[in-house]
Enzyme design. Sequence first.
Site, PDB file in Angstrom:
ATOM      1  N   VAL A   1       0.698  -1.114  -0.175  1.00 21.47           N
ATOM      2  CA  VAL A   1       0.110   0.034  -0.252  1.00 21.47           C
ATOM      3  C   VAL A   1       0.879   1.164   0.009  1.00 21.47           C
ATOM      4  O   VAL A   1       0.235   2.305   0.167  1.00 21.47           O
ATOM      5  CB  VAL A   1      -0.934  -0.078   1.151  1.00 21.47           C
ATOM      6  CG1 VAL A   1      -1.911  -1.121   1.297  1.00 21.47           C
ATOM      7  CG2 VAL A   1      -0.199   0.170   2.819  1.00 21.47           C
ATOM      8  N   GLY A   2       2.064   1.216   0.069  1.00 24.80           N
ATOM      9  CA  GLY A   2       2.987   2.340   0.200  1.00 24.80           C
ATOM     10  C   GLY A   2       4.442   1.796   0.001  1.00 24.80           C
ATOM     11  O   GLY A   2       4.771   0.863   0.364  1.00 24.80           O
ATOM     12  N   LYS A   3       5.192   3.096  -0.504  1.00 28.13           N
ATOM     13  CA  LYS A   3       6.859   2.860  -0.639  1.00 28.13           C
ATOM     14  C   LYS A   3       7.448   4.068  -0.270  1.00 28.13           C
ATOM     15  O   LYS A   3       6.698   5.085  -0.492  1.00 28.13           O
ATOM     16  CB  LYS A   3       7.415   2.248  -2.078  1.00 28.13           C
ATOM     17  CG  LYS A   3       6.856   1.040  -2.418  1.00 28.13           C
ATOM     18  CD  LYS A   3       7.290   0.578  -4.016  1.00 28.13           C
ATOM     19  CE  LYS A   3       6.820  -0.668  -3.994  1.00 28.13           C
ATOM     20  NZ  LYS A   3       7.426  -1.114  -5.482  1.00 28.13           N
ATOM     21  N   GLY A   4       8.343   4.227   0.192  1.00 24.50           N
ATOM     22  CA  GLY A   4       9.284   5.013   0.913  1.00 24.50           C
ATOM     23  C   GLY A   4      10.781   4.981   0.969  1.00 24.50           C
ATOM     24  O   GLY A   4      11.041   3.771   0.654  1.00 24.50           O
TER      25      GLY A   4
ATOM     26  N   TYR B   1      12.551   4.373   3.383  1.00 26.46           N
ATOM     27  CA  TYR B   1      12.744   3.123   4.361  1.00 26.46           C
ATOM     28  C   TYR B   1      12.565   2.010   3.952  1.00 26.46           C
ATOM     29  O   TYR B   1      13.122   0.900   4.257  1.00 26.46           O
ATOM     30  CB  TYR B   1      11.973   3.420   5.707  1.00 26.46           C
ATOM     31  CG  TYR B   1      10.421   3.542   5.367  1.00 26.46           C
ATOM     32  CD1 TYR B   1       9.663   2.560   5.077  1.00 26.46           C
ATOM     33  CD2 TYR B   1       9.746   4.811   5.203  1.00 26.46           C
ATOM     34  CE1 TYR B   1       8.362   2.574   4.738  1.00 26.46           C
ATOM     35  CE2 TYR B   1       8.612   5.012   4.832  1.00 26.46           C
ATOM     36  CZ  TYR B   1       7.938   3.893   4.529  1.00 26.46           C
ATOM     37  OH  TYR B   1       6.453   4.056   4.237  1.00 26.46           O
ATOM     38  N   GLY B   2      11.438   1.782   2.904  1.00 22.05           N
ATOM     39  CA  GLY B   2      11.195   0.532   2.425  1.00 22.05           C
ATOM     40  C   GLY B   2       9.793   0.379   1.774  1.00 22.05           C
ATOM     41  O   GLY B   2       9.405   1.215   1.059  1.00 22.05           O
TER      42      GLY B   2
ATOM     43  N   LYS C   1       5.352  -2.572   8.233  1.00 22.61           N
ATOM     44  CA  LYS C   1       6.432  -1.709   7.520  1.00 22.61           C
ATOM     45  C   LYS C   1       7.402  -2.573   7.563  1.00 22.61           C
ATOM     46  O   LYS C   1       8.023  -3.001   8.548  1.00 22.61           O
ATOM     47  CB  LYS C   1       6.275  -0.493   8.507  1.00 22.61           C
ATOM     48  CG  LYS C   1       7.185   0.682   7.840  1.00 22.61           C
ATOM     49  CD  LYS C   1       7.388   1.770   9.017  1.00 22.61           C
ATOM     50  CE  LYS C   1       8.102   2.940   8.198  1.00 22.61           C
ATOM     51  NZ  LYS C   1       8.242   3.826   9.303  1.00 22.61           N
TER      52      LYS C   1
ATOM     53  N   ASP D   1      10.081  14.592  12.621  1.00 19.53           N
ATOM     54  CA  ASP D   1       9.897  14.430  11.108  1.00 19.53           C
ATOM     55  C   ASP D   1       8.317  14.272  11.156  1.00 19.53           C
ATOM     56  O   ASP D   1       7.755  13.623  10.349  1.00 19.53           O
ATOM     57  CB  ASP D   1      10.268  13.000  10.750  1.00 19.53           C
ATOM     58  CG  ASP D   1      10.392  13.016   9.100  1.00 19.53           C
ATOM     59  OD1 ASP D   1      10.264  13.926   8.485  1.00 19.53           O
ATOM     60  OD2 ASP D   1      10.490  12.087   8.435  1.00 19.53           O
TER      61      ASP D   1
END
Length: 501
Positions: A207-210, A212-213, A228, A329
């Site tokens: 459902v998501g990427k960034g 960090y992974g 995560k 952050d």
Amino acid sequence: MGRCVFLFLLLQTLQTLAEDGQLLCVCEGSGCLNSPQCEGSQCYSSVAVSSHGAVVTRGCLQGSEKTRLICSTASSLSHALLCCSSFMCNRNATASSLLPLLTTAPEEEPVRYRVETLALFVLGPVVILTLLSVLSVLGCRRLHHGRLQRLQEFDPEQDAIDGLITSVGDSTLAELLDHSCTSGSGSGLPFLVQRTVARQISLMECVGKGRYGEVWRGQWQGENVAVKIFSSRDERSWFRETEIYNTVLLRHENILGFMASDMTSRNSSTQLWLITHYHDNGSLYDYLQRVPVETGEGLAMATSVACGLVHLHTEIFGTEGKPAIAHRDLKSKNILVTKELRCCIADLGLAVTHSQSDNQLDVGNNPKVGTKRYMAPEVLDESIQTDCFDAYKRVDIWAFGLVLWEIASRTYSNGIVEEYKPPFYDQVPNDPSFEDMRKVVCVEQQRPFIPNRWFSDPTLSALVKLMKECWYQNPSARLTALRIKKTLNKIHSSLEKGKKS
């Protein structure tokens, strides 16, 4: 994770020894109890010469009186002693370096007596420490006997944890978390249960990427969870976030619910997992792009973020207390929207903690400094007081002001609403550099654009005043999280009164 925990404990041990005036010394000889190191007020090296050759002994001396007595003992024909007072200073002592210290003992002086005295003072503290250690272990085992007994009954094949709960298979995540909160084990599940839950999760969709992974929607016993998955190069972020989430009393309705953390091997590679509650609405960033909000909804979202920030920033005193935590952050991508359209703060990998009891500031060992678009002026011009915890809280307040601007920009007033745009969208590129942001925020001292329509709406106008008080160039002039929360509650009360009239 084992290596990281070992290094973390080693650093803590060295720091404690330094504060207590203790030294870490090499330990070699019969009194070392199979340990290559020991702690004491001084280190020593000795050589004893007999018909069998020269025997070198190294270790620690404890207590000023005993240290002076032993270290002042003169060298003799068959025995010499050398004391030193720095970290591991006896590690290079050898027979060849100690033998020149030997001298001729007076005929009437009994060398045997001095060797026995030395043995008594060296071995005595070791024996006492050993007994104290054994007693401490026995006490801890007795204190936690019930809990240890339950954990030892864990059977990975049956997916059961007898005693801790009736059966993992029959329990919901909410029940497991409720049990862990009442047992005082931190904000997540007990560690053994964390590993059990983690290894029963099926990954359903990414459902998501960034940076960090990746984030996956997973399922455990039919319930959705967020997984995560950190890349191996981001092990420090994973370890830090796990450490922060396991803080006692961290759990709060406006902090993302943490459940488990595990280092697991899948597809012949090591994966670092962080398992939390899953929210279908995704991040605040995603939600605001899809859906504009009514005034009451926007206010509720902003207030819930402020509540989460107040809980993070507040230290709870007591033996089972909670340190003050600064996020470092904060941004709309690190805030999730619940099904009730409230928000919870996530992503604590860069968090800083502080305890007033020992004035200990823990910044972790993660070199990342946050997201450039949301950086406060003092971070961009590198004038931030890195040894002052309040400085980190004020950085969070700056970022909260930008999040408040994002919510306001997607809030209806008189049927009008703007398309979603990130803060400073008209002043910096899509992926601004550190220098881009420094020029706009520090040199030109610009702030996000405020549309004229906001000033004709009482609620949005009040929010404009609030966000400007989060954006002062001088960090100490900014509002606190608690003041922001109280102000938002007043704005909400005024809105409700206006509706009734």
